[in-house]
Enzyme design. Structure first.
Site, PDB file in Angstrom:
ATOM      1  CE1 TYR A   7      -6.438  -2.323   7.554  1.00 17.05           C
ATOM      2  CE2 TYR A   7      -6.549  -2.054   9.939  1.00 17.05           C
ATOM      3  CZ  TYR A   7      -6.811  -2.802   8.807  1.00 17.05           C
ATOM      4  OH  TYR A   7      -7.467  -3.984   8.916  1.00 17.05           O
TER       5      TYR A   7
ATOM      6  CG  ASP B  80      -4.404  -5.511   5.630  1.00 14.97           C
ATOM      7  OD1 ASP B  80      -4.522  -5.693   4.394  1.00 14.97           O
ATOM      8  OD2 ASP B  80      -4.940  -6.264   6.460  1.00 14.97           O
TER       9      ASP B  80
ATOM     10  CD  GLU C 151      -9.983  -3.930  11.571  1.00 21.10           C
ATOM     11  OE1 GLU C 151      -8.801  -4.083  11.200  1.00 21.10           O
ATOM     12  OE2 GLU C 151     -10.937  -4.534  11.035  1.00 21.10           O
TER      13      GLU C 151
END
Ligand code: SF4
Length: 350
Positions: free
Chosen positions: A109, A127, A26
């Site tokens: 996020y 995102d 990520e």
């Protein structure tokens, strides 16, 4: 979800639910395409197969492995976070949202992505891909870069995330945005959500999400000195927020009316280097986060037995024993320090 199950790309970070590996993916995928991140992901895990090995590494080593992927702040923060996890959590990634979100570089996020994928916490991600898909599906005139738009999109994403397989749901939305509902050429004919899509029904797909004017790119004129000594070339370590800790040939941004030779001389002197500089006529164009750099390359040569004049450096307060050296002579093909992208091009001779 049926579409995702049948069409998902087989990516290495999708074969695991190990928090460190998912977290690393990520972090790497922020601002970076999957195809670009893939080889770096594999190489990074080869060097640092566990959080403990990452925590034990030096920052220059971590940056060297990250070198080329850009946005080095991500690597620094992941490294700092790994050290905290080892120091405070026995090397196990803390998987409660508040503690994980308190680690360096971990925002809303990343928290949602890692916790939904690794332990099925029903937290929504947002995102660029997800924002675009939601904006179109709901014909919602909201853009992720606009704070009010982002707030609406986060609320929408949260209202949709299911209790069952939330990690796959999040990845399905991202996958749809990356592969079907793309920014400029969405493939609506092949889209599994077409019948539910309001923008498509209205024939207004191109209007969502609304576009914000791009930040103006600043033109920067720079002079760089390629100073050689035998088969070695001089590199200096950058300081400050932008690319700090990375290495490149000494250089300076030029203002109107600046004489490149004089300014470069002033950059070299505190490094303990006195070299006669000559223009090469070569320029290298390089764009990095809103700076379009045109670098004029100057060449200088020093005797093969010359070293950095540490006394000159010390007199100017540039080098103290406790500080890492700010300049080094390196072999072009094996510099052994993390380089900026511009440095790589300069050393390759692009
Ligand atoms: Fe995107 Fe078109 Fe699918 Fe709507 S129908 S979600 S605009 S690809």
């Amino acid at each position: 979800m049926r579409w995702y199950d049948a069409n998902r790309r087989d990516l290495p970070w999708r074969r695991t639910r190990e928090p460190y590996r998912v977290w690393l993916s990520e972090v790497m995928l922020q601002q970076t395409q999957v195809a670009t991140a893939l080889p770096y992901y594999e190489a990074f895990l080869d060097r640092f197969p566990s959080l403990a090995s990452l925590a034990a590494a030096s920052e220059p080593h971590v940056l060297a492995v990250w070198s080329g992927l850009g946005y080095y702040r991500r690597a620094r923060q992941l490294h700092a976070a790994a050290r905290i996890v080892v120091r405070d959590h026995g090397g196990h990634v803390p998987l409660d949202a508040a503690t994980f979100a308190g680690l360096p570089g971990v925002g809303r996020y990343t928290t949602a992505a890692v916790l939904s994928i690794c332990i099925d916490r029903p937290l929504a991600v947002l995102d660029g891909n997800v924002a675009r898909v939601l904006s179109r599906l709901y014909a919602l005139p909201a853009a992720i870069r606009d704070p009010r738009g982002a707030k609406r999109l986060w609320a929408l994403a949260e209202s949709l995330v299911p209790a069952r397989r939330p990690g796959d749901w999040n990845q399905a939305l991202m996958e749809l945005g990356a592969r079907v509902c793309t920014p400029r050429a969405p493939d609506c004919a092949a889209c599994p959500a077409r019948r539910a899509c309001r923008a498509y029904a209205l024939g207004r797909v191109a209007e969502f999400p609304p576009v914000r004017p791009r930040r103006r790119v600043e033109a920067v004129r720079r002079a760089v000195a390629l100073v050689t000594r035998g088969d070695r070339v001089l590199l200096a370590r950058r300081e400050g927020a932008l690319l700090g800790g990375l290495w490149e040939p000494p250089g300076v941004d030029l203002a109107n009316g600046d004489r490149a030779r004089t300014r470069l001389g002033a950059v070299l002197r505190p490094l303990g280097v006195r070299a006669r500089l000559a223009p090469t006529g070569r320029t290298v164009r390089h764009t990095i986060t809103h700076r379009a750099i045109v670098a004029e390359v100057w060449a200088g040569e020093m005797a093969a037995d010359a070293s950095l004049d540490r006394r000159a450096s010390a007199r100017r307060g540039a080098t103290r024993d406790a500080e890492p050296p700010r300049a080094r002579w390196v072999v072009r093909s094996r510099p052994g320090v993390p380089l900026t992208a511009l440095a790589r091009r300069l050393l390759r001779g692009d």
